[in-house]
Write an enzyme that holds these catalytic residues in place. Structure first.
Site, mmCIF file in Angstrom:
data_model
loop_
_atom_site.group_PDB
_atom_site.id
_atom_site.type_symbol
_atom_site.label_atom_id
_atom_site.label_comp_id
_atom_site.label_asym_id
_atom_site.label_seq_id
_atom_site.Cartn_x
_atom_site.Cartn_y
_atom_site.Cartn_z
ATOM 1 N N ASP A 15 -6.667 -6.873 1.673
ATOM 2 C CA ASP A 15 -5.815 -7.038 0.496
ATOM 3 C C ASP A 15 -5.826 -8.496 0.041
ATOM 4 O OD1 ASP A 15 -4.000 -6.870 -1.537
ATOM 5 O OD2 ASP A 15 -2.239 -6.540 -0.240
ATOM 6 N N ASP B 98 -4.234 -4.906 6.653
ATOM 7 C CA ASP B 98 -3.462 -4.113 5.692
ATOM 8 C C ASP B 98 -3.802 -2.619 5.776
ATOM 9 O OD1 ASP B 98 -1.386 -4.292 3.856
ATOM 10 O OD2 ASP B 98 -2.702 -4.489 2.107
ATOM 11 N N ARG C 296 1.302 0.980 -2.692
ATOM 12 C CA ARG C 296 2.043 2.112 -3.269
ATOM 13 C C ARG C 296 1.170 2.924 -4.215
ATOM 14 N NH1 ARG C 296 6.450 -1.984 -5.487
ATOM 15 N NH2 ARG C 296 5.733 -2.947 -3.550
ATOM 16 N N LYS D 279 -3.570 -13.343 -4.080
ATOM 17 C CA LYS D 279 -2.626 -13.950 -3.129
ATOM 18 C C LYS D 279 -2.982 -15.415 -2.898
ATOM 19 C CE LYS D 279 -1.706 -9.866 -0.228
ATOM 20 N NZ LYS D 279 -0.255 -9.817 -0.432
ATOM 21 N N LYS E 285 -1.392 3.863 4.914
ATOM 22 C CA LYS E 285 -2.050 2.925 3.986
ATOM 23 C C LYS E 285 -3.291 2.319 4.644
ATOM 24 C CE LYS E 285 -1.284 -1.602 1.740
ATOM 25 N NZ LYS E 285 -0.291 -2.637 1.342
ATOM 26 N N ASP F 47 -1.292 -6.698 -6.777
ATOM 27 C CA ASP F 47 -1.040 -6.894 -5.351
ATOM 28 C C ASP F 47 -0.070 -5.837 -4.802
ATOM 29 O OD1 ASP F 47 -1.262 -8.027 -2.885
ATOM 30 O OD2 ASP F 47 -0.006 -9.781 -3.315
ATOM 31 N N GLU G 131 -0.626 -2.818 -4.442
ATOM 32 C CA GLU G 131 -1.667 -1.778 -4.441
ATOM 33 C C GLU G 131 -1.406 -0.681 -3.418
ATOM 34 O OE1 GLU G 131 -1.746 -4.389 -2.604
ATOM 35 O OE2 GLU G 131 -2.363 -3.492 -0.705
HETATM 36 N N1 BES Z 1 -0.034 -5.887 1.891
HETATM 37 C C1 BES Z 1 0.967 -6.499 1.124
HETATM 38 C C2 BES Z 1 2.299 -6.646 1.854
HETATM 39 C C3 BES Z 1 2.288 -7.526 3.062
HETATM 40 C C4 BES Z 1 2.542 -8.868 2.959
HETATM 41 C C5 BES Z 1 2.088 -6.984 4.301
HETATM 42 C C6 BES Z 1 2.559 -9.658 4.083
HETATM 43 C C7 BES Z 1 2.116 -7.767 5.431
HETATM 44 C C8 BES Z 1 2.349 -9.104 5.325
HETATM 45 C C9 BES Z 1 1.246 -5.701 -0.138
HETATM 46 O O1 BES Z 1 0.163 -5.046 -0.683
HETATM 47 C C10 BES Z 1 1.743 -6.676 -1.158
HETATM 48 O O2 BES Z 1 1.025 -7.559 -1.507
HETATM 49 N N2 BES Z 1 2.989 -6.487 -1.603
HETATM 50 C C11 BES Z 1 3.576 -7.341 -2.535
HETATM 51 C C12 BES Z 1 4.368 -6.491 -3.492
HETATM 52 C C13 BES Z 1 4.838 -7.215 -4.718
HETATM 53 C C14 BES Z 1 3.674 -7.662 -5.559
HETATM 54 C C15 BES Z 1 5.740 -6.293 -5.488
HETATM 55 C C16 BES Z 1 4.472 -8.328 -1.793
HETATM 56 O O3 BES Z 1 5.032 -7.978 -0.765
HETATM 57 O O4 BES Z 1 4.569 -9.450 -2.246
HETATM 58 ZN ZN ZN Z 2 -0.953 -6.304 -1.960
HETATM 59 ZN ZN ZN Z 3 -1.321 -4.516 0.681
#
Ligand code: BES
Ligand code: ZN
Ligand code: ZN
Length: 501
Positions: A273, A291, A354, A280, A268, A350, A352
Protein backbone atom coordinates in the site's frame (compact mmCIF):
# COMPACT_ATOMS: atom_id res chain seq x y z
CA UNK A 1 12.10 -28.23 16.08
CA UNK A 2 10.58 -31.56 16.92
CA UNK A 3 8.26 -31.73 19.94
CA UNK A 4 8.02 -34.97 21.91
CA UNK A 5 5.84 -35.77 24.88
CA UNK A 6 7.76 -38.06 27.22
CA UNK A 7 6.78 -39.75 30.46
CA UNK A 8 9.86 -39.02 32.56
CA UNK A 9 11.25 -37.35 35.64
CA UNK A 10 12.95 -34.08 34.77
CA UNK A 11 15.74 -34.59 37.31
CA UNK A 12 16.70 -37.79 35.50
CA UNK A 13 16.44 -36.62 31.91
CA UNK A 14 19.57 -36.20 29.83
CA UNK A 15 19.71 -33.10 27.57
CA UNK A 16 21.41 -29.71 27.11
CA UNK A 17 18.94 -27.75 29.23
CA UNK A 18 15.91 -28.52 31.39
CA UNK A 19 13.27 -25.89 32.09
CA UNK A 20 11.57 -25.79 35.49
CA UNK A 21 9.52 -22.96 36.96
CA UNK A 22 8.87 -20.81 39.98
CA UNK A 23 5.99 -18.65 41.16
CA UNK A 24 6.85 -15.21 42.46
CA UNK A 25 7.07 -15.20 46.24
CA UNK A 26 7.86 -18.91 46.63
CA UNK A 27 10.91 -19.39 48.86
CA UNK A 28 11.34 -23.15 48.68
CA UNK A 29 10.11 -24.73 45.46
CA UNK A 30 8.08 -27.94 45.33
CA UNK A 31 7.11 -30.30 42.50
CA UNK A 32 9.52 -30.81 39.63
CA UNK A 33 11.43 -27.62 40.49
CA UNK A 34 11.82 -28.87 44.06
CA UNK A 35 13.12 -32.24 42.85
CA UNK A 36 15.73 -30.54 40.66
CA UNK A 37 16.62 -28.19 43.52
CA UNK A 38 17.22 -31.13 45.85
CA UNK A 39 19.40 -32.88 43.30
CA UNK A 40 21.39 -29.63 43.00
CA UNK A 41 21.88 -29.52 46.81
CA UNK A 42 19.44 -26.62 47.20
CA UNK A 43 21.16 -24.37 44.71
CA UNK A 44 17.87 -22.94 43.37
CA UNK A 45 16.72 -22.16 46.91
CA UNK A 46 20.01 -20.33 47.51
CA UNK A 47 19.53 -18.24 44.39
CA UNK A 48 16.01 -17.38 45.56
CA UNK A 49 17.37 -16.33 48.95
CA UNK A 50 20.04 -14.15 47.38
CA UNK A 51 17.39 -12.48 45.18
CA UNK A 52 18.88 -13.72 41.92
CA UNK A 53 15.75 -15.71 41.16
CA UNK A 54 12.45 -13.96 41.89
CA UNK A 55 9.91 -15.90 39.83
CA UNK A 56 8.69 -12.75 38.07
CA UNK A 57 6.79 -13.56 34.88
CA UNK A 58 9.12 -14.14 31.91
CA UNK A 59 12.25 -14.03 34.08
CA UNK A 60 14.72 -16.76 33.18
CA UNK A 61 17.75 -17.76 35.24
CA UNK A 62 20.30 -20.34 34.17
CA UNK A 63 22.43 -22.50 36.42
CA UNK A 64 24.94 -25.21 35.60
CA UNK A 65 24.36 -28.65 37.08
CA UNK A 66 27.98 -29.83 37.44
CA UNK A 67 26.97 -33.42 36.76
CA UNK A 68 24.50 -33.58 39.65
CA UNK A 69 21.67 -34.35 37.21
CA UNK A 70 22.05 -35.65 33.64
CA UNK A 71 21.05 -32.30 32.07
CA UNK A 72 23.89 -29.80 31.57
CA UNK A 73 21.91 -26.75 32.62
CA UNK A 74 18.74 -25.76 34.41
CA UNK A 75 16.63 -22.80 33.34
CA UNK A 76 14.23 -21.52 36.00
CA UNK A 77 11.28 -19.80 34.32
CA UNK A 78 9.32 -17.24 36.32
CA UNK A 79 5.54 -17.73 36.31
CA UNK A 80 4.65 -14.48 38.09
CA UNK A 81 2.16 -14.17 40.94
CA UNK A 82 0.01 -17.26 41.57
CA UNK A 83 -3.23 -15.21 41.62
CA UNK A 84 -2.48 -13.76 38.18
CA UNK A 85 -1.57 -17.09 36.64
CA UNK A 86 -3.37 -18.54 33.61
CA UNK A 87 -2.80 -19.83 30.09
CA UNK A 88 -1.44 -16.51 28.83
CA UNK A 89 1.26 -16.68 31.53
CA UNK A 90 2.10 -20.23 30.41
CA UNK A 91 2.61 -18.94 26.85
CA UNK A 92 4.83 -16.13 28.05
CA UNK A 93 6.92 -18.26 30.38
CA UNK A 94 7.36 -20.86 27.62
CA UNK A 95 8.43 -18.23 25.10
CA UNK A 96 10.96 -16.66 27.49
CA UNK A 97 12.46 -19.96 28.59
CA UNK A 98 12.75 -21.44 25.10
CA UNK A 99 14.41 -18.26 23.87
CA UNK A 100 16.83 -18.51 26.80
CA UNK A 101 17.57 -22.14 25.87
CA UNK A 102 18.21 -21.17 22.27
CA UNK A 103 20.54 -18.37 23.37
CA UNK A 104 22.54 -21.04 25.24
CA UNK A 105 22.81 -22.92 21.94
CA UNK A 106 21.01 -25.88 23.50
CA UNK A 107 19.93 -28.43 20.89
CA UNK A 108 18.03 -30.87 23.06
CA UNK A 109 15.75 -29.19 25.60
CA UNK A 110 13.24 -30.50 28.11
CA UNK A 111 10.48 -28.67 29.94
CA UNK A 112 7.71 -29.45 32.35
CA UNK A 113 4.17 -28.32 31.53
CA UNK A 114 3.85 -25.02 33.40
CA UNK A 115 0.60 -24.91 35.31
CA UNK A 116 -0.33 -28.57 34.96
CA UNK A 117 0.96 -29.34 38.46
CA UNK A 118 0.61 -26.85 41.34
CA UNK A 119 -0.75 -24.23 38.91
CA UNK A 120 -4.01 -26.17 38.74
CA UNK A 121 -4.61 -25.75 35.00
CA UNK A 122 -6.17 -28.38 32.78
CA UNK A 123 -3.30 -30.49 31.39
CA UNK A 124 -4.46 -30.34 27.76
CA UNK A 125 -5.01 -26.56 27.79
CA UNK A 126 -1.70 -25.98 29.58
CA UNK A 127 0.16 -28.18 27.08
CA UNK A 128 -1.47 -26.30 24.20
CA UNK A 129 -0.44 -22.95 25.69
CA UNK A 130 3.08 -24.24 26.36
CA UNK A 131 3.42 -25.37 22.74
CA UNK A 132 2.07 -22.07 21.46
CA UNK A 133 4.42 -20.05 23.65
CA UNK A 134 7.38 -22.17 22.52
CA UNK A 135 6.69 -22.18 18.78
CA UNK A 136 5.41 -18.61 18.56
CA UNK A 137 8.18 -17.31 20.80
CA UNK A 138 10.97 -19.00 18.86
CA UNK A 139 9.74 -17.61 15.53
CA UNK A 140 12.28 -15.67 13.48
CA UNK A 141 12.21 -14.54 9.88
CA UNK A 142 15.69 -15.10 8.56
CA UNK A 143 15.09 -16.45 5.09
CA UNK A 144 17.06 -13.65 3.47
CA UNK A 145 19.93 -13.66 5.97
CA UNK A 146 23.28 -15.37 5.50
CA UNK A 147 23.42 -18.57 7.57
CA UNK A 148 26.01 -17.82 10.27
CA UNK A 149 25.13 -14.31 11.37
CA UNK A 150 23.98 -13.88 15.03
CA UNK A 151 21.24 -16.52 14.69
CA UNK A 152 22.98 -19.08 16.86
CA UNK A 153 21.08 -21.99 15.31
CA UNK A 154 17.82 -23.57 16.33
CA UNK A 155 16.75 -26.01 19.03
CA UNK A 156 16.39 -29.46 17.45
CA UNK A 157 14.19 -31.16 20.00
CA UNK A 158 11.80 -30.05 22.72
CA UNK A 159 10.83 -32.79 25.16
CA UNK A 160 7.73 -32.11 27.18
CA UNK A 161 8.05 -34.17 30.33
CA UNK A 162 5.32 -35.46 32.60
CA UNK A 163 5.72 -38.05 35.30
CA UNK A 164 2.07 -38.92 35.65
CA UNK A 165 1.21 -41.41 32.89
CA UNK A 166 -2.48 -40.55 33.17
CA UNK A 167 -1.86 -37.04 31.90
CA UNK A 168 0.18 -38.03 28.85
CA UNK A 169 -2.72 -38.42 26.38
CA UNK A 170 -4.19 -35.03 27.32
CA UNK A 171 -0.78 -33.39 26.96
CA UNK A 172 -0.26 -34.99 23.56
CA UNK A 173 -3.62 -33.66 22.37
CA UNK A 174 -2.82 -30.17 23.67
CA UNK A 175 0.52 -30.26 21.87
CA UNK A 176 -1.15 -31.34 18.63
CA UNK A 177 -3.61 -28.42 18.73
CA UNK A 178 -0.96 -25.92 19.84
CA UNK A 179 1.30 -26.98 16.99
CA UNK A 180 -1.43 -26.57 14.36
CA UNK A 181 -2.30 -23.08 15.64
CA UNK A 182 1.32 -21.96 15.99
CA UNK A 183 2.39 -23.28 12.60
CA UNK A 184 -0.54 -21.47 10.97
CA UNK A 185 0.28 -18.25 12.84
CA UNK A 186 3.94 -18.51 11.90
CA UNK A 187 2.99 -19.03 8.26
CA UNK A 188 0.95 -15.81 8.43
CA UNK A 189 3.99 -14.07 9.95
CA UNK A 190 6.19 -15.33 7.12
CA UNK A 191 3.71 -14.03 4.55
CA UNK A 192 3.63 -10.61 6.22
CA UNK A 193 7.41 -10.42 6.57
CA UNK A 194 8.03 -11.36 2.95
CA UNK A 195 8.76 -8.26 0.89
CA UNK A 196 6.12 -7.11 -1.56
CA UNK A 197 8.30 -8.11 -4.51
CA UNK A 198 7.92 -11.71 -3.35
CA UNK A 199 4.49 -11.71 -1.67
CA UNK A 200 2.39 -10.69 -4.66
CA UNK A 201 -1.33 -11.47 -5.08
CA UNK A 202 -0.28 -14.38 -7.31
CA UNK A 203 2.04 -15.72 -4.59
CA UNK A 204 -0.69 -15.39 -1.96
CA UNK A 205 -2.95 -17.45 -4.21
CA UNK A 206 -0.22 -20.09 -4.59
CA UNK A 207 0.18 -20.35 -0.81
CA UNK A 208 -3.59 -20.68 -0.43
CA UNK A 209 -3.60 -23.38 -3.11
CA UNK A 210 -0.77 -25.28 -1.40
CA UNK A 211 -2.67 -25.12 1.91
CA UNK A 212 -5.82 -26.31 0.15
CA UNK A 213 -4.12 -29.25 -1.54
CA UNK A 214 -2.39 -30.42 1.63
CA UNK A 215 -5.52 -30.13 3.77
CA UNK A 216 -8.41 -30.97 1.45
CA UNK A 217 -9.88 -27.49 1.19
CA UNK A 218 -11.77 -26.38 -1.87
CA UNK A 219 -9.81 -23.64 -3.65
CA UNK A 220 -10.43 -21.33 -6.56
CA UNK A 221 -9.24 -17.95 -7.65
CA UNK A 222 -10.85 -15.18 -9.69
CA UNK A 223 -8.65 -13.29 -12.15
CA UNK A 224 -9.21 -9.87 -13.68
CA UNK A 225 -11.53 -11.14 -16.43
CA UNK A 226 -13.75 -12.91 -13.92
CA UNK A 227 -13.77 -9.78 -11.72
CA UNK A 228 -14.96 -7.74 -14.70
CA UNK A 229 -17.69 -10.27 -15.40
CA UNK A 230 -18.87 -10.04 -11.79
CA UNK A 231 -18.71 -6.24 -11.80
CA UNK A 232 -16.07 -5.87 -9.09
CA UNK A 233 -15.34 -2.27 -10.00
CA UNK A 234 -14.01 -1.30 -6.58
CA UNK A 235 -11.38 -4.06 -6.43
CA UNK A 236 -10.49 -3.49 -10.09
CA UNK A 237 -10.26 0.25 -9.49
CA UNK A 238 -7.57 -0.26 -6.84
CA UNK A 239 -5.75 -2.81 -9.01
CA UNK A 240 -5.70 -0.72 -12.19
CA UNK A 241 -2.55 1.23 -11.25
CA UNK A 242 -0.40 -1.90 -10.93
CA UNK A 243 1.29 -4.22 -13.38
CA UNK A 244 1.00 -7.09 -10.90
CA UNK A 245 -2.34 -8.83 -11.59
CA UNK A 246 -4.99 -8.90 -8.82
CA UNK A 247 -6.51 -12.08 -7.44
CA UNK A 248 -9.61 -12.90 -5.47
CA UNK A 249 -8.77 -16.05 -3.57
CA UNK A 250 -11.44 -18.40 -2.21
CA UNK A 251 -10.93 -21.30 0.22
CA UNK A 252 -13.85 -23.44 1.38
CA UNK A 253 -14.02 -25.82 4.30
CA UNK A 254 -17.09 -28.02 4.69
CA UNK A 255 -17.27 -29.47 8.18
CA UNK A 256 -21.08 -29.54 8.45
CA UNK A 257 -24.09 -30.11 6.20
CA UNK A 258 -23.04 -28.52 2.87
CA UNK A 259 -26.45 -26.83 2.70
CA UNK A 260 -25.75 -24.81 5.84
CA UNK A 261 -24.41 -21.26 5.31
CA UNK A 262 -20.70 -20.89 5.91
CA UNK A 263 -18.97 -18.45 8.21
CA UNK A 264 -17.35 -16.03 5.76
CA UNK A 265 -13.86 -14.79 6.64
CA UNK A 266 -12.87 -11.91 4.38
CA UNK A 267 -9.27 -10.65 4.58
CA UNK A 268 -7.71 -7.51 3.11
CA UNK A 269 -4.89 -8.57 0.80
CA UNK A 270 -3.13 -5.37 -0.21
CA UNK A 271 0.36 -6.73 -0.91
CA UNK A 272 1.76 -3.23 -0.93
CA UNK A 273 0.00 0.00 0.00
CA UNK A 274 1.82 3.05 -1.29
CA UNK A 275 -1.38 5.03 -0.95
CA UNK A 276 -1.70 5.25 -4.73
CA UNK A 277 -2.10 8.77 -6.15
CA UNK A 278 -2.88 9.96 -2.59
CA UNK A 279 0.64 8.75 -1.87
CA UNK A 280 1.83 8.06 1.67
CA UNK A 281 4.84 9.75 3.25
CA UNK A 282 7.93 7.55 2.79
CA UNK A 283 8.64 7.15 6.51
CA UNK A 284 7.74 3.56 7.48
CA UNK A 285 6.15 2.95 4.11
CA UNK A 286 8.07 -0.35 3.99
CA UNK A 287 5.70 -1.68 6.66
CA UNK A 288 2.95 -1.50 4.07
CA UNK A 289 4.24 -4.79 2.68
CA UNK A 290 2.19 -6.08 5.60
CA UNK A 291 -1.06 -4.58 4.36
CA UNK A 292 -2.08 -8.11 3.38
CA UNK A 293 -2.04 -9.24 7.03
CA UNK A 294 -5.82 -9.69 7.04
CA UNK A 295 -5.63 -11.90 3.96
CA UNK A 296 -2.77 -13.89 5.50
CA UNK A 297 -4.81 -14.36 8.71
CA UNK A 298 -7.71 -15.76 6.69
CA UNK A 299 -5.60 -18.14 4.59
CA UNK A 300 -3.76 -19.43 7.64
CA UNK A 301 -6.90 -19.72 9.79
CA UNK A 302 -8.50 -21.76 6.97
CA UNK A 303 -5.49 -24.05 6.95
CA UNK A 304 -5.68 -24.63 10.73
CA UNK A 305 -9.47 -25.09 10.56
CA UNK A 306 -9.00 -27.76 7.89
CA UNK A 307 -6.60 -29.55 10.23
CA UNK A 308 -8.70 -29.27 13.39
CA UNK A 309 -11.96 -30.13 11.59
CA UNK A 310 -14.68 -28.34 13.59
CA UNK A 311 -18.27 -29.24 12.57
CA UNK A 312 -19.02 -25.99 10.76
CA UNK A 313 -18.70 -24.59 7.23
CA UNK A 314 -16.17 -21.81 6.71
CA UNK A 315 -15.30 -19.90 3.56
CA UNK A 316 -12.28 -17.63 3.22
CA UNK A 317 -12.37 -14.80 0.68
CA UNK A 318 -9.23 -12.75 0.04
CA UNK A 319 -9.29 -9.88 -2.43
CA UNK A 320 -5.62 -9.24 -3.22
CA UNK A 321 -3.90 -6.48 -5.14
CA UNK A 322 -1.21 -3.83 -4.89
CA UNK A 323 -2.09 -0.16 -4.44
CA UNK A 324 0.32 1.87 -6.57
CA UNK A 325 0.34 5.20 -8.36
CA UNK A 326 0.82 5.17 -12.14
CA UNK A 327 -0.63 6.63 -15.32
CA UNK A 328 -3.41 4.08 -15.13
CA UNK A 329 -4.06 4.44 -11.40
CA UNK A 330 -7.41 5.36 -9.87
CA UNK A 331 -7.63 9.08 -9.00
CA UNK A 332 -9.29 11.11 -6.25
CA UNK A 333 -12.76 11.98 -7.51
CA UNK A 334 -13.14 8.83 -9.59
CA UNK A 335 -16.37 6.91 -9.14
CA UNK A 336 -16.39 3.10 -9.19
CA UNK A 337 -19.25 0.61 -8.99
CA UNK A 338 -18.93 -2.36 -6.62
CA UNK A 339 -20.39 -5.76 -7.50
CA UNK A 340 -23.56 -5.13 -5.49
CA UNK A 341 -24.31 -2.16 -7.78
CA UNK A 342 -23.46 0.57 -5.28
CA UNK A 343 -21.35 3.47 -6.53
CA UNK A 344 -18.36 4.81 -4.58
CA UNK A 345 -16.72 8.21 -4.86
CA UNK A 346 -13.01 7.74 -4.26
CA UNK A 347 -11.94 10.78 -2.26
CA UNK A 348 -8.62 9.31 -1.16
CA UNK A 349 -6.90 6.47 -3.01
CA UNK A 350 -5.15 5.52 0.24
CA UNK A 351 -8.50 4.35 1.64
CA UNK A 352 -8.18 1.35 -0.69
CA UNK A 353 -8.73 -1.43 1.84
CA UNK A 354 -12.43 -0.67 2.17
CA UNK A 355 -12.72 -0.58 -1.62
CA UNK A 356 -11.41 -4.09 -2.11
CA UNK A 357 -13.39 -5.27 0.94
CA UNK A 358 -16.57 -3.81 -0.56
CA UNK A 359 -16.26 -6.35 -3.36
CA UNK A 360 -14.81 -9.05 -1.08
CA UNK A 361 -17.70 -8.80 1.36
CA UNK A 362 -20.31 -8.48 -1.42
CA UNK A 363 -18.83 -11.60 -3.02
CA UNK A 364 -18.91 -13.52 0.28
CA UNK A 365 -22.61 -12.62 0.57
CA UNK A 366 -23.26 -13.65 -3.01
CA UNK A 367 -21.86 -17.12 -2.43
CA UNK A 368 -24.06 -17.46 0.65
CA UNK A 369 -21.75 -16.73 3.59
CA UNK A 370 -23.39 -15.79 6.88
CA UNK A 371 -22.22 -14.46 9.24
CA UNK A 372 -19.31 -12.53 7.77
CA UNK A 373 -16.18 -11.43 9.62
CA UNK A 374 -13.74 -9.21 7.79
CA UNK A 375 -10.20 -8.49 8.94
CA UNK A 376 -8.03 -5.69 7.69
CA UNK A 377 -5.14 -3.37 8.39
CA UNK A 378 -7.74 -0.72 7.65
CA UNK A 379 -6.97 2.53 9.44
CA UNK A 380 -4.11 4.32 11.12
CA UNK A 381 -6.94 6.02 13.01
CA UNK A 382 -7.68 2.77 14.86
CA UNK A 383 -4.14 2.75 16.27
CA UNK A 384 -4.48 6.44 17.16
CA UNK A 385 -7.74 5.70 18.97
CA UNK A 386 -6.78 2.62 21.02
CA UNK A 387 -2.98 2.33 20.88
CA UNK A 388 -0.85 -0.60 19.78
CA UNK A 389 -2.08 -3.43 22.01
CA UNK A 390 -5.61 -4.09 20.78
CA UNK A 391 -7.27 -4.77 17.45
CA UNK A 392 -10.49 -2.80 16.95
CA UNK A 393 -13.78 -4.68 16.65
CA UNK A 394 -17.02 -3.25 15.29
CA UNK A 395 -20.12 -5.04 14.13
CA UNK A 396 -23.82 -5.06 13.45
CA UNK A 397 -24.62 -8.20 15.41
CA UNK A 398 -24.03 -7.98 19.18
CA UNK A 399 -24.06 -11.75 19.63
CA UNK A 400 -21.41 -12.17 16.94
CA UNK A 401 -19.30 -9.34 18.37
CA UNK A 402 -19.53 -11.04 21.74
CA UNK A 403 -18.55 -14.41 20.28
CA UNK A 404 -15.56 -12.87 18.56
CA UNK A 405 -14.48 -11.17 21.78
CA UNK A 406 -14.68 -14.46 23.66
CA UNK A 407 -12.76 -16.24 20.90
CA UNK A 408 -10.00 -13.63 21.07
CA UNK A 409 -9.84 -13.91 24.84
CA UNK A 410 -9.51 -17.69 24.66
CA UNK A 411 -6.85 -17.43 21.97
CA UNK A 412 -4.82 -14.90 23.97
CA UNK A 413 -5.40 -12.08 21.47
CA UNK A 414 -6.59 -8.61 22.41
CA UNK A 415 -9.59 -6.89 20.82
CA UNK A 416 -11.55 -3.82 21.87
CA UNK A 417 -14.97 -2.82 20.65
CA UNK A 418 -15.65 0.60 19.16
CA UNK A 419 -19.12 2.06 18.60
CA UNK A 420 -20.90 1.53 15.30
CA UNK A 421 -24.16 3.43 15.35
CA UNK A 422 -26.35 5.04 12.70
CA UNK A 423 -25.12 8.62 13.09
CA UNK A 424 -21.75 7.82 11.55
CA UNK A 425 -23.46 6.91 8.26
CA UNK A 426 -23.88 10.64 7.62
CA UNK A 427 -20.10 11.04 7.48
CA UNK A 428 -19.64 8.84 4.41
CA UNK A 429 -22.43 10.40 2.31
CA UNK A 430 -21.31 11.52 -1.12
CA UNK A 431 -22.77 14.33 -3.23
CA UNK A 432 -22.25 12.41 -6.44
CA UNK A 433 -22.28 8.68 -5.58
CA UNK A 434 -24.00 6.31 -3.13
CA UNK A 435 -21.12 6.57 -0.70
CA UNK A 436 -17.62 8.05 -0.43
CA UNK A 437 -14.54 6.23 0.79
CA UNK A 438 -13.47 8.61 3.57
CA UNK A 439 -15.41 10.05 6.47
CA UNK A 440 -13.37 13.11 7.41
CA UNK A 441 -11.03 13.89 10.25
CA UNK A 442 -12.62 12.17 13.23
CA UNK A 443 -13.55 8.59 14.03
CA UNK A 444 -11.62 7.16 11.09
CA UNK A 445 -11.72 3.56 12.35
CA UNK A 446 -15.50 3.82 12.71
CA UNK A 447 -16.22 5.46 9.36
CA UNK A 448 -14.01 2.82 7.74
CA UNK A 449 -16.18 0.14 9.32
CA UNK A 450 -19.39 1.98 8.41
CA UNK A 451 -18.27 1.96 4.81
CA UNK A 452 -17.78 -1.83 4.79
CA UNK A 453 -21.09 -2.35 6.59
CA UNK A 454 -22.83 -0.89 3.54
CA UNK A 455 -21.64 -3.92 1.58
CA UNK A 456 -22.43 -6.49 4.27
CA UNK A 457 -26.03 -5.17 4.07
CA UNK A 458 -28.32 -7.31 6.24
CA UNK A 459 -25.87 -10.18 6.78
CA UNK A 460 -24.66 -10.38 10.41
CA UNK A 461 -21.19 -8.95 10.20
CA UNK A 462 -18.16 -8.02 12.29
CA UNK A 463 -15.10 -6.05 11.24
CA UNK A 464 -11.68 -6.44 12.88
CA UNK A 465 -9.22 -3.59 12.33
CA UNK A 466 -5.72 -5.00 12.88
CA UNK A 467 -3.85 -1.85 11.84
CA UNK A 468 -2.77 -1.37 15.49
CA UNK A 469 -1.49 -4.93 15.97
CA UNK A 470 -0.36 -6.44 12.67
CA UNK A 471 3.28 -5.43 13.06
CA UNK A 472 5.58 -5.04 16.05
CA UNK A 473 8.37 -2.55 16.61
CA UNK A 474 10.08 -5.00 18.94
CA UNK A 475 9.94 -8.53 20.34
CA UNK A 476 7.33 -8.81 23.10
CA UNK A 477 7.05 -12.23 24.71
CA UNK A 478 5.77 -14.58 22.03
CA UNK A 479 4.97 -11.68 19.69
CA UNK A 480 7.94 -10.96 17.43
CA UNK A 481 9.21 -7.80 15.88
CA UNK A 482 7.71 -7.50 12.38
CA UNK A 483 4.65 -9.46 11.24
CA UNK A 484 2.68 -10.89 14.15
CA UNK A 485 0.10 -13.12 12.53
CA UNK A 486 -2.76 -11.78 14.64
CA UNK A 487 -6.30 -13.20 14.37
CA UNK A 488 -5.34 -16.63 13.04
CA UNK A 489 -5.90 -18.20 16.45
CA UNK A 490 -8.97 -16.07 17.19
CA UNK A 491 -10.66 -17.09 13.94
CA UNK A 492 -9.98 -20.77 14.50
CA UNK A 493 -11.47 -20.42 17.97
CA UNK A 494 -14.48 -18.61 16.50
CA UNK A 495 -15.08 -21.43 14.03
CA UNK A 496 -14.88 -23.94 16.90
CA UNK A 497 -17.40 -21.93 18.92
CA UNK A 498 -19.80 -21.69 15.98
CA UNK A 499 -19.46 -25.45 15.55
CA UNK A 500 -20.64 -25.94 19.12
CA UNK A 501 -23.73 -23.72 18.76
N1 BES B 1 -3.20 0.34 5.13
C1 BES B 1 -3.61 1.61 5.58
C2 BES B 1 -3.86 1.68 7.08
C3 BES B 1 -2.68 1.43 7.95
C4 BES B 1 -1.87 2.47 8.35
C5 BES B 1 -2.42 0.18 8.43
C6 BES B 1 -0.80 2.23 9.18
C7 BES B 1 -1.36 -0.06 9.27
C8 BES B 1 -0.55 0.96 9.64
C9 BES B 1 -4.90 2.03 4.89
O1 BES B 1 -5.06 1.59 3.60
C10 BES B 1 -4.89 3.53 4.86
O2 BES B 1 -4.02 4.09 4.26
N2 BES B 1 -5.86 4.14 5.54
C11 BES B 1 -5.95 5.53 5.61
C12 BES B 1 -7.41 5.90 5.50
C13 BES B 1 -7.66 7.36 5.28
C14 BES B 1 -7.10 7.81 3.95
C15 BES B 1 -9.14 7.60 5.35
C16 BES B 1 -5.36 5.99 6.94
O3 BES B 1 -5.45 5.27 7.92
O4 BES B 1 -4.78 7.06 6.96
ZN1 ZN C 1 -4.13 2.88 2.21
ZN1 ZN D 1 -4.08 -0.19 3.14
Amino acid sequence: MEIKVVQADISQFSCDAVIVNLFEGVKSPGGATGAVDQALDGWITKLIQSGEITGKLSETRVTHTHGKIPASRVIVAGLGKPDKFGLEEVRRAAAASLKAARALKAKKVATIVHGAGVGGLDAKAAAQALTEGALLGLYRFKKYKAEAEENGGEIDELNILERNGQKIAAIQEGVRIGKILSDATNLARDMINEPANAMTPTRMAEIAEEAAKANKLEFYVLDKDKMWELGMGALLGVAQGSVEPPRLIVLRYTGADPGKPALGLVGKGITFDSGGISIKPSERMEEMKGDMSGGAAVICAMKAIAQLKPKVNVTGVIPATENLPSGSAIKPGDIVRAMNGKTIEVINTDAEGRLILADGVAYARKIGCSPIVDVATLTGACAVAIGPFYSGVLGTDPALVDLLKRSAEAAGEKVWELPLTEEYQELVKSDVADIKNVGGRYGGAITGAIFIKTFAEDTPWVHVDIAPTFYGDKDEGYLPKGGRGVMVRTFVNLAQRLAEQ
